[in-house]
Design a protein around this motif. Structure first.
Motif, PDB file in Angstrom:
ATOM      1  N   LEU A   1       0.826  -1.206   0.000  1.00 37.87           N
ATOM      2  CA  LEU A   1       0.000   0.000   0.000  1.00 37.87           C
ATOM      3  C   LEU A   1       0.862   1.259   0.000  1.00 37.87           C
ATOM      4  O   LEU A   1       0.517   2.264  -0.634  1.00 37.87           O
ATOM      5  N   ARG A   2       2.011   1.204   0.709  1.00 38.96           N
ATOM      6  CA  ARG A   2       2.920   2.351   0.697  1.00 38.96           C
ATOM      7  C   ARG A   2       3.567   2.503  -0.668  1.00 38.96           C
ATOM      8  O   ARG A   2       3.704   3.617  -1.186  1.00 38.96           O
ATOM      9  N   ASP A   3       3.949   1.377  -1.285  1.00 35.66           N
ATOM     10  CA  ASP A   3       4.541   1.426  -2.625  1.00 35.66           C
ATOM     11  C   ASP A   3       3.552   1.984  -3.648  1.00 35.66           C
ATOM     12  O   ASP A   3       3.943   2.711  -4.569  1.00 35.66           O
ATOM     13  N   TYR A   4       2.270   1.642  -3.484  1.00 34.16           N
ATOM     14  CA  TYR A   4       1.247   2.112  -4.420  1.00 34.16           C
ATOM     15  C   TYR A   4       0.861   3.567  -4.166  1.00 34.16           C
ATOM     16  O   TYR A   4       0.148   4.177  -4.970  1.00 34.16           O
ATOM     17  N   GLY A   5       1.284   4.140  -3.019  1.00 34.86           N
ATOM     18  CA  GLY A   5       0.984   5.535  -2.724  1.00 34.86           C
ATOM     19  C   GLY A   5      -0.312   5.770  -1.979  1.00 34.86           C
ATOM     20  O   GLY A   5      -0.716   6.915  -1.783  1.00 34.86           O
ATOM     21  N   PHE A   6      -0.987   4.691  -1.524  1.00 37.89           N
ATOM     22  CA  PHE A   6      -2.235   4.849  -0.797  1.00 37.89           C
ATOM     23  C   PHE A   6      -2.011   5.209   0.673  1.00 37.89           C
ATOM     24  O   PHE A   6      -2.845   5.870   1.285  1.00 37.89           O
ATOM     25  N   VAL A   7      -0.939   4.727   1.245  1.00 40.45           N
ATOM     26  CA  VAL A   7      -0.641   5.020   2.645  1.00 40.45           C
ATOM     27  C   VAL A   7       0.798   5.502   2.740  1.00 40.45           C
ATOM     28  O   VAL A   7       1.603   5.322   1.826  1.00 40.45           O
ATOM     29  N   ASP A   8       1.091   6.135   3.851  1.00 39.79           N
ATOM     30  CA  ASP A   8       2.459   6.572   4.124  1.00 39.79           C
ATOM     31  C   ASP A   8       2.836   6.088   5.511  1.00 39.79           C
ATOM     32  O   ASP A   8       1.997   5.577   6.262  1.00 39.79           O
ATOM     33  N   ALA A   9       4.103   6.217   5.846  1.00 35.92           N
ATOM     34  CA  ALA A   9       4.588   5.771   7.153  1.00 35.92           C
ATOM     35  C   ALA A   9       5.774   6.635   7.552  1.00 35.92           C
ATOM     36  O   ALA A   9       6.446   7.235   6.697  1.00 35.92           O
ATOM     37  N   LYS A  10       6.003   6.708   8.832  1.00 31.33           N
ATOM     38  CA  LYS A  10       7.142   7.466   9.332  1.00 31.33           C
ATOM     39  C   LYS A  10       8.397   6.595   9.268  1.00 31.33           C
ATOM     40  O   LYS A  10       8.360   5.415   9.642  1.00 31.33           O
TER      41      LYS A  10
END
Length: 354
Positions: A56-65
């Motif tokens: 999901l982070r790779d797809y740009g839907f979520v981010d993370a610290k």
């Protein structure tokens, strides 16, 4: 990717969309805890969830610290710094500031009913998490008189259909009346013999201004432009007859230039376009520009305190505007308009002092 993995991705995304933002992040364990509230994920694996979050982070839907961590390289034995991601959150398509801007625009709209505003705001709220606090509670219910949401959008659809096909439209125009029981009603205009008045126009453009939707058009009986409130129209029927080309109207040989047209027609009145001069204190310049824009005014006769602006504007619109802003602005040309404004002021005076 298997079907199960795809479903997991959607479920993890749904959890983060509903419950997280940049200030309210989720750890991997918190995501697992939420998943396990559903019996289908009672035995979900940490590694599976970690993989879903990474996707999901790779797809740009979520981010993370991002955090740095020193680890030992198993092949070289050297200590290396790596980046690890924790504290995941959903990345909405709009920032909270942008959502507030959109919602405020809906709240202050005059051409949207209470139910329409409520539905639109709820859709915008669903684009972000439960932590977003909109200003929906500031809405005031409308009185329920007039066209419904569906009727208004049906009118817009019909007009758009006619303009796309370059066809005329026929319609009834509605107004408010008070009956013998002092009830406020919204009904079709009628002729002197009691028949519903029928209008036929050449529609050219729809525009939203002053909090209302209008259609800019021409009536075949005249050679100028007219303006009708779309929320007051009903029983619209697209005609077979083609529209009169706007370039056949005097003054519109090059077509309709909307930005300039809207600055010149403040209240969308029909009538003559004139050159007028207005005298005012320079401290009122911002208010002047708010109404007439930055491109067309020609300035002259500047003193320490005052200035004159010359503009192209609709005669009737400026006549009404001069009454609204007469405390601060004085029309000095053309002479006939000045005399008409004086007559209007005398009538206002008579309304209060006779």
């Amino acid at each position: 990717m298997t079907l199960h993995e795809r479903v997991l991705l959607l479920d993890v995304l749904d959890i983060l969309k509903k419950h997280s933002n940049e200030q309210h992040t989720f750890t991997q364990k918190q995501v697992i805890d939420k998943l396990q509230e559903d019996e289908h994920y009672e035995f979900v694996q940490r590694k599976t969830v970690k993989h879903a979050l990474q996707k999901l982070r790779d797809y740009g839907f979520v981010d993370a610290k991002a955090y740095s961590r020193n680890v030992k390289n198993q092949q070289t034995g050297e200590i290396e710094e790596i980046t690890v991601y924790r504290d995941y959150y959903y990345k909405p398509p709009f920032s909270e500031q942008e959502l507030h801007l959109l919602i405020d625009g809906i709240l202050f709209s005059k051409h949207a009913t209470y139910s329409m505003k409520q539905a639109l705001i709820e859709k915008l709220e669903n684009l972000t998490s439960e932590h977003f606090k909109s200003r929906k509670s500031y809405m005031i219910a409308d009185d329920g008189i007039g066209l419904t949401d569906a009727q208004l959008f049906q009118n817009i659809r019909k007009l758009n259909e006619a303009m796309s096909a370059s066809k005329k439209v026929a319609f009834s125009y509605n107004r408010y009346v008070v009956n013998a029981r002092y009830e406020l009603l919204f009904e079709q205009e009628k002729t002197r013999d009691g028949q519903v008045r029928q209008y036929v126009i050449n529609p050219y453009q729809m525009v939203a201004t002053n909090g209302r939707y209008y259609v800019i058009c021409n009536n075949d009986r005249f050679d100028n432009l007219s303006y009708y409130r779309i929320d007051r129209m009903s029983h619209i029927v697209v005609q077979e007859e083609a529209v009169k080309p706007i370039k056949t109207l005097p003054g519109y040989e090059k077509g309709l230039h909307m930005p300039e047209h809207m600055q010149q027609h403040l209240y969308l009145f029909s009538g003559e376009l004139i050159t007028a001069s207005i005298r005012f204190q320079k401290k009122r310049l911002t208010e002047f520009v708010d109404w007439f824009g930055t491109t067309q005014p020609y300035f002259s006769n500047q003193t320490t305190d005052d200035i004159t602006a010359t503009i192209r504007v609709n005669y009737n619109a400026l006549r009404k505007w001069a009454l609204q802003y007469g405390l601060y602005f004085r029309v000095i040309e053309p002479a006939q308009l000045v005399e008409d404004i004086k007559a209007d002021i005398e009538q206002v005076w008579g309304n209060y002092f006779q």
